[in-house]
Motif scaffolding. Structure first.
Motif, PDB file in Angstrom:
ATOM      1  N   HIS A 683       0.830  -1.193   0.000  1.00 44.51           N
ATOM      2  CA  HIS A 683       0.000   0.000   0.000  1.00 44.51           C
ATOM      3  C   HIS A 683       0.874   1.256   0.000  1.00 44.51           C
ATOM      4  CE1 HIS A 683      -3.329  -2.725   1.274  1.00 44.51           C
ATOM      5  NE2 HIS A 683      -4.032  -1.884   0.558  1.00 44.51           N
ATOM      6  N   HIS A 739      -8.471   3.641   1.804  1.00 49.07           N
ATOM      7  CA  HIS A 739      -7.316   3.952   0.958  1.00 49.07           C
ATOM      8  C   HIS A 739      -7.848   4.473  -0.369  1.00 49.07           C
ATOM      9  CE1 HIS A 739      -8.187  -0.109  -0.558  1.00 49.07           C
ATOM     10  NE2 HIS A 739      -7.552   0.233  -1.667  1.00 49.07           N
ATOM     11  N   SER A 754      -2.591   6.172   0.294  1.00 47.54           N
ATOM     12  CA  SER A 754      -2.123   4.808   0.057  1.00 47.54           C
ATOM     13  C   SER A 754      -2.693   3.840   1.088  1.00 47.54           C
ATOM     14  CB  SER A 754      -0.590   4.755   0.070  1.00 47.54           C
ATOM     15  OG  SER A 754      -0.062   5.396   1.222  1.00 47.54           O
ATOM     16  N   SER A 755      -3.054   4.327   2.277  1.00 45.75           N
ATOM     17  CA  SER A 755      -3.736   3.491   3.262  1.00 45.75           C
ATOM     18  C   SER A 755      -4.455   4.392   4.254  1.00 45.75           C
ATOM     19  CB  SER A 755      -2.758   2.555   3.988  1.00 45.75           C
ATOM     20  OG  SER A 755      -1.790   3.273   4.705  1.00 45.75           O
TER      21      SER A 755
END
Length: 816
Positions: A683, A739, A754-755
């Protein structure tokens, strides 16, 4: 049959759209001596009967990049080859029938904006305007993607084949590959048969594009390619007077999609429980074949469709079609070089999105083969994510009965698979189950995600809002922040690297300093030549020539393959030890107190400082205590041989009653790690993300001498960062982040998370994501001077941004 060559640079097996795309793109890169062999006729497996939908939006940026590439390629192929592809960008509409689906498609619209895909949110009335034949009873919202389209799958494949031939590739039909030959761990070529003749083509590289035949072909060489065919149904109506070109319509809540084609409607289904097919192999003469009709199976879809599209009640059925397609255990296809055999490449298992995906997938695989590394992060579809046990046929048959339907099911966060469960269990599984564990599955491992309270249902109730375990996660999270919690992380991948050259080997592959005293633990990354992160791991020096590498369970096969690829003739052994040891993280300010109750060893800072591993007595057993943390608190990970794990666990649980010890799950671990801004591989960090831009420069020691990726690190230090990993906290405590939510800097979308998870100690949802610098090496101060917001399902929420971790930025707590 044309005379086949005795040798080639590459042999591609399979003449569907995937194989034709790989041949086309390799030829476009200037490769010579390309041979594609098709057992029957081009497109005769699955491609010929595909619905031909070409959607551009996928669940991640790079998968969207590949789908957009496919659409762009298909618009140009006709001019290049003279073969009509039938591609037209008629757009697509997704209609939601529930509040939860509305939330999902609005989040998808946000995602599209972040990825640069043109998108329009629609009210029910606007859905009706664009699709007047639709009964909008119950429709809650819609999303319109104007540049989506549809095409003729067979003609696209033939156009790709012609483009490959025009550049010198040889494409030969009616030739069956019977075996891929190998020697010394490498592919050497293929054996073939055709019309009674047989022969061999020597080749350095082979690409398995065998579709539903691919699994059994791969198995001959010990290559894991977990896929299984399912029956896939659609009907085509008689001609409908006055029907003009319409957008593709998806109504996922009714498992249906609609495509106008030459004045007819094609109605297709992704039913909740699919029918696996071909369990015992596929007949030799299978070619452009259809499977028997099963109207009873399709009837519920048709009944709902007649209500949704009333004109279908008057239209006759021209064709009832049933044909097989291959599906995978996680609904993602496979690309890349098989970890078991050098030179054996794969592009297969497309889960009904083969037409939309194959253009981009063929380009990416060809580039990967040409350069020796993927052109960008492809971990989602990397063949190395497949676990060896997943080639088990019973496992596959049960799992793909579910995965076909999941394509149109609600894509809720934290959704767990229901089929093929319980394959891999830790030694503590039954103990955790008895204490209320609710399990999730990663790489086949059953892992406790959260613990139900007495009387609470032990199941997920999915939602885009707070799910039924939100308060359980909070209690577990805060136990690790204020008291003591214990997890079971036995699913960690554990790799022993031993031998006279073990140190030199790891010094070359790892960016941090590996020449440390015995008992030291080092957090590090393995980099590629671009400075991207191939692996995120800890390495513990167990002896002068012995090291233990601990990696995420999901990346174990990838990490083993990376290590083995670089061994060469060094005196090193690499051994997967994952199942040999259980891992019990004991985390929180009271973790030292707990360990002192069960062990005579000294756990003081002086005797057992952070970043060291020592053998300890615990109860009547032995363990190796690693002082390290992934939650950002004082704590130890206890590595215990599998045979003693239950005793050690019971000893800790009994002693912990007086300290308020709480059993904790993976959800709480993840929410703790995101508060501390710890990165998650796959991630936040991938092989495309430069280690310095990921904020991990502290784990890189360029002064130690040469190592893989060092030059890229030095170059980046010289030229400056082009983006930075940042942490965000929503100021409104209500919305949730998962995300891919868009990041806005001063009102403009600049990237996506990304997360994400909820920060229970910080009091709001937390996300990590990369923000581009406005000029090379823009300072942290300049970037933090901007205002930031996060878009969630079309709404914008203000966010506090930070480059240092918001929780315990100086890491005082882990060293207390």
């Amino acid at each position: 049959m044309a005379q086949l060559p005795s040798q080639a640079r590459v042999v591609i097996i399979g003449g569907g759209i995937s194989g034709c795309s790989v041949a086309y793109h390799l030829a476009k890169l200037g490769w010579q001596d390309i041979v594609l062999l098709e057992r029957k006729q081009l497109t005769s497996g699955t491609t010929w009967h595909a619905a031909g939908l070409v959607g551009q939006l996928r669940a991640s940026q790079n998968m969207t990049r590949l789908a957009k590439y496919s659409a762009d390629l298909y618009t140009k192929l006709e001019a290049e080859t003279g073969l009509a592809t039938g591609f037209r960008q008629c757009g697509s509409i997704t209609a939601a029938l529930t509040a939860e689906r509305k939330e999902e498609i609005l989040r998808q619209a946000s995602l599209a904006r972040a990825f640069g895909v043109e998108v329009n949110e629609l009210s029910p009335a606007e859905v009706k305007d664009l699709y007047p034949h639709l009964n909008i009873d119950g429709v809650t919202a819609g999303v319109h993607l104007p540049l989506d389209g549809q095409a003729d799958p067979g003609n696209i494949a033939l156009a790709l084949a012609k483009g490959a031939r025009n550049r010198g590739a040889r494409i030969v039909e009616q030739v069956k590959v019977t075996r891929v030959t190998q020697a010394n761990g490498r592919v050497t070529g293929v054996d073939w048969t055709s019309g009674g003749e047989q022969g061999h083509i020597a080749a350095d590289l082979v690409v398995n594009c065998g579709g539903m035949w691919g699994r059994d072909l791969a198995a001959q060489n010990g290559v894991t390619l977990p896929l299984h065919a399912c029956e896939h149904f659609y009907i085509v109506t008689e001609g409908i007077p006055g029907l003009t070109q319409m957008p593709v319509l998806r109504v996922p809540d009714e498992c249906a999609y609609y495509k106008e084609d030459a004045g007819k409607i094609l109605l297709g289904a992704f039913e909740p429980k699919a029918k696996p097919w071909g369990m015992n192999g596929i007949s030799e003469d299978f070619c452009f074949d259809q499977l028997p009709e099963d109207f009873d199976h399709f009837e519920p879809i048709l009944s709902a469709a007649i209500h949704r599209m009333p004109m279908l009640a008057e239209a006759g059925i021209h064709t009832f079609f049933n044909g097989p397609e291959s599906f995978t255990p996680d609904d993602r296809y496979y690309l890349g070089e098989a970890p078991e055999l050098r030179g054996y490449w794969v592009a297969a298992g497309y889960n009904s999105i083969g037409i939309a995906s194959s253009g981009g997938a063929g380009m990416a695989l060809a580039q990967w083969m040409n350069d020796g590394e993927a052109p960008f992060d492809l971990w989602e579809v990397d063949i190395r994510r497949a676990q060896p046990f997943q080639k088990n046929r019973r496992y596959l048959k049960e799992r793909v009965s579910e995965t076909l339907g999941l394509l149109y099911a609600d894509h809720f966060p934290y959704r767990q698979m229901a089929t093929s469960r319980g394959v891999r269990r830790t030694p503590l599984h039954e103990h955790l189950k008895a204490r209320g564990a609710v399990f999730g599955e990663v790489a086949g491992w059953e892992r406790a995600n959260w613990f139900a309270n007495p009387g609470q249902d032990r199941e997920y109730r999915y939602s885009w809002k707070r799910q039924n375990w939100f308060e359980n996660q909070k209690a577990e999270h805060m136990a690790m922040r204020t008291g003591v919690g214990m997890l079971d992380m036995s699913s960690f991948g554990k790799i022993r690297v031993d031998g006279a050259d073990a140190l030199a080997f790891l010094q070359h592959l790892c960016a941090n300093e590996m020449d440390v005293p015995v008992g030291r633990l080092v957090y590090t990354q393995m980099l590629n030549a671009r400075g991207g992160i191939e692996s995120d791991l800890t390495v513990t020096r167990l002896g002068e020539t012995s090291f233990l590498l601990v990696v995420p369970g999901a990346t174990l096969q990838r990490d083993l393959a990376w290590l083995r690829r670089h061994v060469g003739d060094q005196r090193v052994t690499i051994l997967d030890m994952t199942a040999a040891e259980a891992v019990l993280p004991v985390m929180g300010p009271k973790s030292r107190d707990l360990l002192r109750l069960v062990s005579p060893n000294d756990f003081s800072n002086e005797a057992h400082p952070f970043g060291t591993a020592k053998e300890i007595e615990i109860g009547m057993g032995l363990a190796r205590a690693h002082r390290v943390t992934y939650v950002g608190e004082l704590g130890w990970e206890l590595y215990v041989s599998a045979d003693q794990a239950a005793h050690v666990w019971e000893t800790l649980v009994e002693a912990g009653e007086g300290l308020g010890l709480k059993l904790c799950g993976l959800h709480a671990m993840d929410s703790c790690r995101i508060e501390k801004a710890y990165r998650h591989f796959g991630h936040d960090i991938t092989d495309e993300d430069h280690v310095l831009e990921a904020g991990l420069g502290f784990a890189v020691k360029t002064g130690k001498g040469e190592f893989l990726g060092r030059d890229a690190v030095l170059r980046k230090r010289e030229t400056g960062l082009s983006r930075r990993m940042m942490q965000f906290r929503l100021t409104d405590p209500e919305p949730l982040l998962f995300h891919n939510e868009p990041i806005l800097r001063d009102g403009k979308i600049v990237g996506q998370l990304s997360s994400g998870n909820y920060g229970h100690a910080l009091g709001g949802a937390i996300g990590l994501g990369y923000v581009p610098c406005r000029q090379p090496d823009e300072s942290a101060e300049s970037m933090l001077a901007s205002s930031y917001a996060i878009e969630v399902a079309g709404k914008t929420y203000g966010a506090v941004a930070s480059i240092a971790p918001m929780y315990d930025p100086k890491s005082d707590r882990i060293k207390q």
